[in-house]
Design an enzyme around this catalytic site. Structure first.
Site, PDB file in Angstrom:
ATOM      1  N   TRP A 374       0.840  -1.207   0.000  1.00 33.68           N
ATOM      2  CA  TRP A 374       0.000   0.000   0.000  1.00 33.68           C
ATOM      3  C   TRP A 374       0.871   1.252   0.000  1.00 33.68           C
ATOM      4  O   TRP A 374       0.547   2.247  -0.653  1.00 33.68           O
ATOM      5  CB  TRP A 374      -0.911  -0.027   1.228  1.00 33.68           C
ATOM      6  CG  TRP A 374      -1.838   1.138   1.353  1.00 33.68           C
ATOM      7  CD1 TRP A 374      -3.016   1.335   0.684  1.00 33.68           C
ATOM      8  CD2 TRP A 374      -1.680   2.262   2.228  1.00 33.68           C
ATOM      9  NE1 TRP A 374      -3.598   2.518   1.073  1.00 33.68           N
ATOM     10  CE2 TRP A 374      -2.798   3.112   2.027  1.00 33.68           C
ATOM     11  CE3 TRP A 374      -0.714   2.635   3.154  1.00 33.68           C
ATOM     12  CZ2 TRP A 374      -2.967   4.298   2.721  1.00 33.68           C
ATOM     13  CZ3 TRP A 374      -0.880   3.828   3.853  1.00 33.68           C
ATOM     14  CH2 TRP A 374      -1.993   4.644   3.629  1.00 33.68           C
ATOM     15  N   HIS A 375       1.984   1.234   0.697  1.00 36.64           N
ATOM     16  CA  HIS A 375       2.865   2.392   0.741  1.00 36.64           C
ATOM     17  C   HIS A 375       3.616   2.589  -0.565  1.00 36.64           C
ATOM     18  O   HIS A 375       3.918   3.726  -0.945  1.00 36.64           O
ATOM     19  CB  HIS A 375       3.866   2.254   1.895  1.00 36.64           C
ATOM     20  CG  HIS A 375       3.301   2.613   3.228  1.00 36.64           C
ATOM     21  ND1 HIS A 375       2.712   1.690   4.058  1.00 36.64           N
ATOM     22  CD2 HIS A 375       3.216   3.806   3.877  1.00 36.64           C
ATOM     23  CE1 HIS A 375       2.296   2.290   5.168  1.00 36.64           C
ATOM     24  NE2 HIS A 375       2.582   3.571   5.086  1.00 36.64           N
ATOM     25  N   GLY A 376       3.967   1.519  -1.252  1.00 33.76           N
ATOM     26  CA  GLY A 376       4.710   1.636  -2.496  1.00 33.76           C
ATOM     27  C   GLY A 376       5.824   0.613  -2.572  1.00 33.76           C
ATOM     28  O   GLY A 376       5.837  -0.361  -1.818  1.00 33.76           O
TER      29      GLY A 376
END
Length: 597
Positions: A374-376
């Site tokens: 989700w963060h990358g």
């Protein structure tokens, strides 16, 4: 983008050395306040006008202010795709998982494109899309819960379920809710609908009519100007602190020559200031967006029956003082990105756990993976998450085995010496997490290693030493020392406590052992377990105490032990009950002995 809107931002940005997009983002936070005031004044009996207002302002932000036509397309693809999945696959047990994979996959593509562009000063759609993934994946689960019987649902699921699919206009109003469009906070559709039809503001009968919150004219939404302005002023103050400190303490400074010119203790202080500077930015923007949500009324969270005081913390995403004064890892993480932690717990951690079982290692692994993706995809994100998991394990051991020395064994009241333990805990927590989040700021692998090496990997070393100590006879020595001290004071430590030490009985561990297998089962078993919440309050409390915070396990050592035990049982079951298993071998030997007798 409207040209005459862009020119002032370009001119001012050029004068003060800030990108026009960053100025526009801050401007949008301020603009949301008068617009939220207008939104609140739309008549309560005209919810369709509120939806149109949210939709039009949200589109204006994306296209008119930021020129994000591609961003508008991205939002529409995600939102229409999630709505279609929820509508046409509503009766399928796989529907929320299909929606989740679609949303995460779509966002991952944009994360990769953002990473290739590598221009932090440019505002793109990935920030808004991260918020959207939380909202829309939760929406799919809420729709799925709407077709399940009550006895399959927890209290939380009953509160958020959607028995009927909302109209497209209501849905788009939820998607484009402008106060939280760009960076959050995220919330569930059930909350938006209650705000829309004003049932959120119904006052319980237990509240004295004289203590009902004041409203204006015929509106049901209580007055929220004062708490909203306090959030705006506080958030703006944090933002100004960030702008001031970032001149000296930016993440890039960790890779510069000035950082290595200090001695070791000077570098620790420098690293701490870089952490405060980075956090100040998030404190500022999250508090400013929360304030506009409060002004619109969506931050309303009930009224105290005794005092009549209204709570406006429904969408609170950060507690700065809780972060800066945290004395342990749980307090540190509990006060950071609160709504993301709630989403990970309610829509990932508890959803991969079969109904009737407690979450275990599999649920933690799924949550950790989701949080990281989700963060990358920058390596720094994963370096921070992995190290934080080990830090959490070490910190739990220290708290369970060292903290009791500073408490009265009879009353559990703090001893006079506990103030020194608290000071040491605060210092260790802050310094350790300043080190751990360093890769989260510099992002690259080599840059992270460089920054860590300049402070001699101190957090990695003391975390490894702590884990090694508590895996050695030193842990037993600590417990025996504590037992002797308690015995001198007339307090006998229970045998079970001395034996297990982690606050969980053997039966509780057995009850959790099936969780990892359920989390990593086949797709069929995944579809059969739409209800992932614990069935009782006791289970809910226990799972909450161990649930990951931002994907970081609440009890990594215990869950790893359970995963290993589960693996052993799985191997035994695969080998079968024959002569190749330990039990089967014993049975064969006994049968052979009986024959000979």
């Amino acid at each position: 983008m409207i040209p005459f809107i862009h020119y002032p931002f370009a001119y001012v940005g050029n004068k003060i050395g800030v990108s026009p997009d960053e100025l526009k983002l801050i401007f949008s936070f301020f603009l949301s306040y008068p617009l939220a005031g207008l939104l609140k004044r739309v008549p309560d009996n005209r919810p369709h006008l509120k939806n149109f207002f949210c939709l039009s302002i949200g589109v204006f932000y994306l296209v008119g202010l930021f020129d994000l036509w591609v961003g508008l397309r991205t939002v529409l693809i995600s939102s229409i795709g999630a709505y279609s999945i929820a509508k046409f696959l509503r009766g399928s047990p796989y529907m929320p998982w299909i929606g989740f994979v679609f949303l995460m996959g779509h966002m991952s593509i944009n994360h990769i494109m953002r990473q290739r562009l590598n221009d932090p000063s440019t505002i793109d759609i990935t920030g808004a899309q991260m918020v959207l993934v939380m909202k829309l994946s939760a929406f799919c689960w809420n729709v799925a819960d709407g077709v399940l019987p009550d006895d399959h649902l927890s209290d939380f699921q009953k509160d958020r379920r959607l028995k009927e699919l909302p109209s497209l206009l209501d849905y788009l109003g939820y998607v484009f809710f402008f106060p939280s469009l760009m960076i959050g906070p995220a919330f569930d559709f059930a909350e938006y609908r209650r705000w829309l039809d004003t049932t959120m503001f119904d006052v319980p009968k237990s509240v004295d009519p004289a203590k009902k919150p004041p409203t204006r004219r015929k509106r049901k939404i209580p007055r929220s100007g004062t708490p909203a302005m306090i959030k705006l002023a506080t958030g703006f103050s944090w933002l100004m602190l960030f702008i001031w400190l970032s001149t000296w303490y930016s993440p890039e400074a960790l890779l510069g020559d000035r950082f290595v010119s200090h001695n070791f203790f000077g570098r620790l202080l420098f690293l701490h200031m870089v952490g405060i500077t980075a956090r100040a930015k998030y404190y500022g923007v999250w508090m400013m967006t929360e304030g506009s949500c409060i002004l619109s009324g969506l931050g309303y969270n009930g009224v105290d029956p005794a005092t009549g005081k209204v709570s406006w913390d429904r969408l609170q995403n950060i507690r700065p003082m809780g972060m800066e004064t945290a004395q342990n890892t749980k307090a540190y993480l509990d006060n950071w990105n609160i709504n993301t932690s709630k989403w990970l717990r309610n829509y990932v951690y508890l959803r991969v756990t079969p109904r009737g079982k407690k979450p275990g290692f599999g649920a933690t692994l799924a949550t950790f993976t989701t949080s990281a993706f989700w963060h990358g995809f920058y390596p720094g994100y994963y370096m921070s998450f992995v190290l934080a998991s080990f830090i959490q394990a070490a910190a739990k051991n220290i708290r369970r085995n060292v903290r009791p020395f500073f408490l009265d064994p009879k009353t559990q009241a703090p001893l006079p010496s506990k103030k020194w333990y608290d000071l040491a805990s605060w210092l260790a927590t802050q310094l350790t997490f300043n080190f751990a989040v360093c890769p989260f700021l510099v992002l690259g692998f080599h840059e992270s290693i460089t920054a860590w090496s300049r402070v001699y990997f101190y957090a990695v070393i003391h975390t490894a030493v702590a884990l090694a100590f508590f895996s050695s006879p030193g842990k037993k020595w600590l417990r025996k020392t504590l037992e002797k001290r308690n015995a001198k004071l007339g307090v006998v430590t229970p045998a079970s406590s001395a034996k297990h030490g982690r606050g969980r009985s053997h039966d509780e561990k057995n009850a959790q052992n099936g969780a990892a297998q359920g989390a990593m089962g086949t797709a069929a078993s995944l579809g059969e377990n739409l209800n992932r919440q614990p069935e009782s309050r006791a289970e809910s409390t226990d799972s909450q105490s161990r649930s990951p915070m931002l994907g970081i396990s609440g009890d990594p050592q215990g869950e790893l032990d359970e995963a290993l035990e589960e693996f052993k049982r799985e191997m035994d079951s695969r080998i079968g009950g024959g002569a190749f298993s330990a039990t089967g071998l014993k049975d064969s030997l006994r049968a052979e002995a009986r024959k000979r007798a």
